[in-house]
Design a protein around this motif. Structure first.
Motif, PDB file in Angstrom:
ATOM      1  N   SER A 101       0.988  -1.119   0.257  1.00 49.63           N
ATOM      2  CA  SER A 101       0.291  -0.318  -0.073  1.00 49.63           C
ATOM      3  C   SER A 101       0.801   1.067  -0.109  1.00 49.63           C
ATOM      4  O   SER A 101       1.666   1.176   0.116  1.00 49.63           O
ATOM      5  CB  SER A 101      -0.955  -0.225   1.393  1.00 49.63           C
ATOM      6  OG  SER A 101      -0.016   0.377   2.600  1.00 49.63           O
ATOM      7  N   THR A 102       0.245   2.156  -0.032  1.00 52.87           N
ATOM      8  CA  THR A 102       0.997   3.417  -0.062  1.00 52.87           C
ATOM      9  C   THR A 102       2.191   3.951   1.261  1.00 52.87           C
ATOM     10  O   THR A 102       3.461   4.276   0.934  1.00 52.87           O
ATOM     11  CB  THR A 102       0.407   4.677  -0.337  1.00 52.87           C
ATOM     12  OG1 THR A 102      -0.838   4.649  -1.133  1.00 52.87           O
ATOM     13  CG2 THR A 102       0.694   6.402  -0.122  1.00 52.87           C
ATOM     14  N   THR A 103       1.065   3.818   2.522  1.00 51.51           N
ATOM     15  CA  THR A 103       1.315   3.244   3.532  1.00 51.51           C
ATOM     16  C   THR A 103       3.365   2.540   3.589  1.00 51.51           C
ATOM     17  O   THR A 103       3.818   3.007   4.235  1.00 51.51           O
ATOM     18  CB  THR A 103       0.970   3.297   5.020  1.00 51.51           C
ATOM     19  OG1 THR A 103       0.117   3.910   4.798  1.00 51.51           O
ATOM     20  CG2 THR A 103       1.977   2.445   6.619  1.00 51.51           C
ATOM     21  N   THR A 104       2.849   1.134   3.369  1.00 52.49           N
ATOM     22  CA  THR A 104       3.801   0.273   3.636  1.00 52.49           C
ATOM     23  C   THR A 104       4.630   0.232   2.576  1.00 52.49           C
ATOM     24  O   THR A 104       6.574   0.461   2.273  1.00 52.49           O
ATOM     25  CB  THR A 104       3.654  -1.298   3.323  1.00 52.49           C
ATOM     26  OG1 THR A 104       2.221  -1.107   2.255  1.00 52.49           O
ATOM     27  CG2 THR A 104       2.879  -1.322   4.110  1.00 52.49           C
ATOM     28  N   THR A 142      -4.341  -2.053   7.323  1.00 49.32           N
ATOM     29  CA  THR A 142      -3.529  -0.836   7.813  1.00 49.32           C
ATOM     30  C   THR A 142      -4.188  -0.148   6.258  1.00 49.32           C
ATOM     31  O   THR A 142      -4.062   1.114   6.266  1.00 49.32           O
ATOM     32  CB  THR A 142      -1.743  -1.459   6.821  1.00 49.32           C
ATOM     33  OG1 THR A 142      -1.648  -2.378   7.890  1.00 49.32           O
ATOM     34  CG2 THR A 142      -1.064  -0.844   6.563  1.00 49.32           C
ATOM     35  N   LEU A 143      -5.179  -0.498   5.478  1.00 50.41           N
ATOM     36  CA  LEU A 143      -5.308   0.255   4.428  1.00 50.41           C
ATOM     37  C   LEU A 143      -6.872   0.768   5.112  1.00 50.41           C
ATOM     38  O   LEU A 143      -7.356   2.794   4.407  1.00 50.41           O
ATOM     39  CB  LEU A 143      -6.476  -0.810   3.092  1.00 50.41           C
ATOM     40  CG  LEU A 143      -5.130  -1.420   1.985  1.00 50.41           C
ATOM     41  CD1 LEU A 143      -5.747  -2.170   1.234  1.00 50.41           C
ATOM     42  CD2 LEU A 143      -4.050  -0.470   1.289  1.00 50.41           C
ATOM     43  N   GLU A 157      -5.537   3.787   6.813  1.00 49.83           N
ATOM     44  CA  GLU A 157      -4.301   4.617   5.936  1.00 49.83           C
ATOM     45  C   GLU A 157      -5.795   5.728   5.312  1.00 49.83           C
ATOM     46  O   GLU A 157      -5.618   7.009   5.031  1.00 49.83           O
ATOM     47  CB  GLU A 157      -3.846   4.029   5.013  1.00 49.83           C
ATOM     48  CG  GLU A 157      -3.582   4.667   3.890  1.00 49.83           C
ATOM     49  CD  GLU A 157      -2.420   3.133   3.051  1.00 49.83           C
ATOM     50  OE1 GLU A 157      -3.164   3.386   1.348  1.00 49.83           O
ATOM     51  OE2 GLU A 157      -1.180   2.633   3.099  1.00 49.83           O
ATOM     52  N   ARG A 158      -6.919   5.361   5.002  1.00 52.35           N
ATOM     53  CA  ARG A 158      -7.501   5.845   4.035  1.00 52.35           C
ATOM     54  C   ARG A 158      -8.942   6.692   4.906  1.00 52.35           C
ATOM     55  O   ARG A 158      -9.065   7.426   4.876  1.00 52.35           O
ATOM     56  CB  ARG A 158      -8.747   4.652   3.690  1.00 52.35           C
ATOM     57  CG  ARG A 158      -8.066   4.144   2.194  1.00 52.35           C
ATOM     58  CD  ARG A 158      -8.841   2.718   1.772  1.00 52.35           C
ATOM     59  NE  ARG A 158      -8.700   2.536   0.917  1.00 52.35           N
ATOM     60  CZ  ARG A 158      -8.686   1.042   0.189  1.00 52.35           C
ATOM     61  NH1 ARG A 158      -9.668   0.331   0.817  1.00 52.35           N
ATOM     62  NH2 ARG A 158      -7.292   0.588  -0.709  1.00 52.35           N
ATOM     63  N   GLU A 196      -6.149   9.851   7.076  1.00 53.43           N
ATOM     64  CA  GLU A 196      -4.883  10.676   6.292  1.00 53.43           C
ATOM     65  C   GLU A 196      -3.480  11.139   7.091  1.00 53.43           C
ATOM     66  O   GLU A 196      -2.647  11.227   6.894  1.00 53.43           O
ATOM     67  CB  GLU A 196      -5.212  11.542   5.637  1.00 53.43           C
ATOM     68  CG  GLU A 196      -6.188  11.011   4.435  1.00 53.43           C
ATOM     69  CD  GLU A 196      -6.661  11.985   3.966  1.00 53.43           C
ATOM     70  OE1 GLU A 196      -6.072  13.376   3.947  1.00 53.43           O
ATOM     71  OE2 GLU A 196      -7.826  11.787   2.119  1.00 53.43           O
ATOM     72  N   GLN A 206       0.529   7.581  10.356  1.00 54.04           N
ATOM     73  CA  GLN A 206       1.027   7.061   9.821  1.00 54.04           C
ATOM     74  C   GLN A 206       1.113   5.292  10.508  1.00 54.04           C
ATOM     75  O   GLN A 206       1.296   5.457  11.573  1.00 54.04           O
ATOM     76  CB  GLN A 206       3.048   6.684   9.323  1.00 54.04           C
ATOM     77  CG  GLN A 206       4.140   5.704   8.561  1.00 54.04           C
ATOM     78  CD  GLN A 206       5.839   6.269   9.364  1.00 54.04           C
ATOM     79  OE1 GLN A 206       5.785   7.459   8.691  1.00 54.04           O
ATOM     80  NE2 GLN A 206       5.737   5.483   9.336  1.00 54.04           N
ATOM     81  N   CYS A 207       0.508   4.493   9.664  1.00 57.18           N
ATOM     82  CA  CYS A 207       0.673   2.937  10.486  1.00 57.18           C
ATOM     83  C   CYS A 207       2.010   2.136   9.937  1.00 57.18           C
ATOM     84  O   CYS A 207       2.333   1.877   8.396  1.00 57.18           O
ATOM     85  CB  CYS A 207      -1.385   2.794   9.700  1.00 57.18           C
ATOM     86  SG  CYS A 207      -1.572   0.569  11.314  1.00 57.18           S
ATOM     87  N   LYS A 230       2.342  11.877  10.407  1.00 63.81           N
ATOM     88  CA  LYS A 230       3.129  11.786   9.778  1.00 63.81           C
ATOM     89  C   LYS A 230       3.603  13.268   9.756  1.00 63.81           C
ATOM     90  O   LYS A 230       2.916  14.362  10.935  1.00 63.81           O
ATOM     91  CB  LYS A 230       2.344  12.364   8.373  1.00 63.81           C
ATOM     92  CG  LYS A 230       1.979  10.812   8.029  1.00 63.81           C
ATOM     93  CD  LYS A 230       0.484  10.824   6.661  1.00 63.81           C
ATOM     94  CE  LYS A 230       0.512   9.386   6.173  1.00 63.81           C
ATOM     95  NZ  LYS A 230      -0.040   9.912   4.709  1.00 63.81           N
TER      96      LYS A 230
END
Length: 523
Positions: free
Chosen positions: A334-337, A406-407, A410-411, A414, A417-418, A445
């Motif tokens: 994902s974007t985070t990972t 996590t997703l 994340e969504r 915003e 950070q996870c 973040k």
């Protein structure tokens, strides 16, 4: 139906015109070989790998071969039994056969002490997947040398998991439209896909991908050593886990193989350093590919192509498998990972620069990531069941859904950070057979500041609400859920982290560092 042939002829793909898709594959970036300094660094790296225990003993290697031979015979007996009970002739039963194909790290030649063996079993068309797993499960359940037996049918690739004489086996099954499966069956040709059900293709492609990677790298031994390095590094930096949104074994293998193609004459110490140089500069979501893609005009299978498919455009870190039908192997990232992975690649690049300048040692690159020191707050996911057997399946199901949590965070949040931890932990004050815990690091973040920014009270409340929603969904979707199974989520401050986490973390780190003292390594 050509049942005695191992080299399969024309099929779905070969009968229809195939096209190749080229996504700007480049020529090698450098043909330079190692300097004297590179050779010295390589010797030091080799010594480091030995002392880190990444090579298994000759005794364990021989035991793996014996275990695979026993599993091959058990699987063959299973197929014969199913064939007999279905009323087939005695001649048919006598000729009933299966072929075993190890894949994954074992096929690539990079497995280490205690590693599992991914195993593909190809059987005849008259023995279907559920029949084979059901009969094999019954046979294995009666054997004293078999433990931790699990059948998982609802995954993308159905798998039977078990330990045989202490060696973990992940076994997948694919029936092929042959009456008799030949012992010299060749799965490398695309034409084999015309002889299996569409749902069985992912099971076949684990082996096919591993074989293709070995074909596409310029120097297999250099590839293997470099991949061992990056697997060890990924484990120590908390990045080795496809299921939690990071990178699994096949992802690391493709990434390393591409660097080997770009620097075909480099030795492993050079390739490790080039790895971090290449991927810190990589412009994601540009895909990592080892060869042009092949697509049949019949379109029986989906081939990854972001120009055509909306789903393929959403990939943030596409790492594409090199066999037809090519897929994105890193779909869980994902974007985070991805941001976490990129940060760790930057760390690797800096450490390698110091090593090349003779200001650092290989130990500094392979330092363990201090996960429980990196975040001010952690989401604790407690999973429990009434007995060991229930917990084994239940915690596996929960872990497979952690990427979705996590997703969700994340969504829905915003600014947060996870960071999911790839390991599970157990509170010794509770029976290990009934409990395990997963952790996710949380913080706001940084934006433009380098200071640690803590979560705010309202954010904590919202995260717990998201966690409660996730827990309800997991319970509702687990097909074997019981009242005695539970999952609950809590927030824990870094300074309030339970002591069992640090005790088990120390054991985990020690197991890496002392493996070589427990075995006589083969190299």
């Amino acid at each position: 139906m050509g049942e005695s042939k191992s080299k399969i002829g024309d099929s779905t793909l070969s009968r229809h015109k195939a096209t190749t898709i080229q996504f700007d594959l480049t020529k090698p970036l450098s043909l330079s070989g190692p300097s004297n300094a590179d050779i010295r660094r390589n010797a030091m790296l080799h010594k480091f790998l030995i002392t880190s225990g990444v090579y298994e003993s000759l005794e364990e290697t021989e035991r793996r071969e014996e275990v695979l031979a026993q599993i091959r015979q058990i699987a063959k007996d299973c197929v014969k039994q199913v064939t007999s009970e279905k009323g087939y002739s005695s001649k048919w039963v006598k000729n009933a056969n299966v072929v075993i194909f190890p894949y994954g790290s074992y096929r690539l030649g990079v497995h280490g002490p205690g590693a599992d063996i991914d195993t593909l079993c190809v059987g005849p068309y008259n023995v279907r997947l559920q029949e084979f797993f059901s009969y094999l499960h019954k046979i294995l359940a009666k054997m004293d040398e078999v433990t931790n037996l699990q059948t998982i049918l609802d995954s993308y690739v159905p798998v039977l998991k078990f330990k045989f004489q202490g060696i973990l086996i992940d076994l997948v099954y694919a029936p092929i439209y042959f009456r008799i499966v030949p012992n010299d069956l060749d799965l490398s040709h695309n034409s084999v896909l015309g002889y299996v059900d569409k749902k069985a293709v992912p099971s076949l492609n684990g082996y096919r991908v591993a074989n293709k990677i070995l074909e596409l790298v310029p120097n297999v031994e250099n590839f293997r050593t470099t991949l061992r390095c990056l697997k060890l590094w990924g484990n120590r930096r908390g990045l080795y886990s496809n299921v939690t949104g990071f990178l699994g074994g096949i992802n690391w293998a493709i990434l390393v193989a591409r660097v080997c193609q770009l620097y075909p004459n480099a030795n492993p110490s050079m390739l490790v350093c080039r790895f971090f140089r290449v991927y810190t500069e990589w412009k994601w979501p540009n895909p990592v590919m080892l060869c042009p893609l092949v697509e049949s005009n019949r379109r029986r299978f989906h081939v990854w192509d972001p120009r055509k498919y909306l789903k393929d455009r959403t990939s943030v870190m596409p790492i594409i498998t090199p066999v037809y039908p090519s897929t994105n192997s890193s779909y869980n990232v994902s974007t985070t990972t991805l941001n976490i992975i990129k940060d760790q690649f930057e760390f690797g690049k800096k450490m390698c620069e110091q090593i090349e300048l003779r200001n650092g040692q290989w130990d500094s690159l392979f330092e363990f990531y201090p996960f429980f020191e990196a975040y001010p707050c952690y989401l604790l996911i407690n999973v429990s069941a009434s007995d060991e057997e229930d917990l084994l399946d239940w915690k596996g199901f929960v872990k497979s859904r952690l990427m979705k949590l996590t997703l969700k965070i994340e969504r829905a949040h915003e600014k947060l950070q996870c960071h999911p931890c790839t390991n599970a932990y157990t509170d010794e004050s509770i029976s290990p057979a009934r409990h395990c815990a997963f952790f996710m690091g949380l913080k706001r973040k940084k934006e433009e500041t380098t200071e640690e920014v803590h979560m705010q009270t309202n954010e904590e409340v919202n995260v717990l609400a998201t966690g409660a929603q996730f827990a309800d969904e997991v319970k509702g979707r687990y097909p074997n859920w019981k009242q005695t199974m539970d999952i609950n989520l809590n927030l824990v401050r870094r300074e309030e982290m339970p002591s069992y986490v640090f005790r088990q973390q120390s054991v985990y780190m020690l197991s890496f560092k002392q493996l070589s003292k427990l075995t006589n390594v083969t190299k």
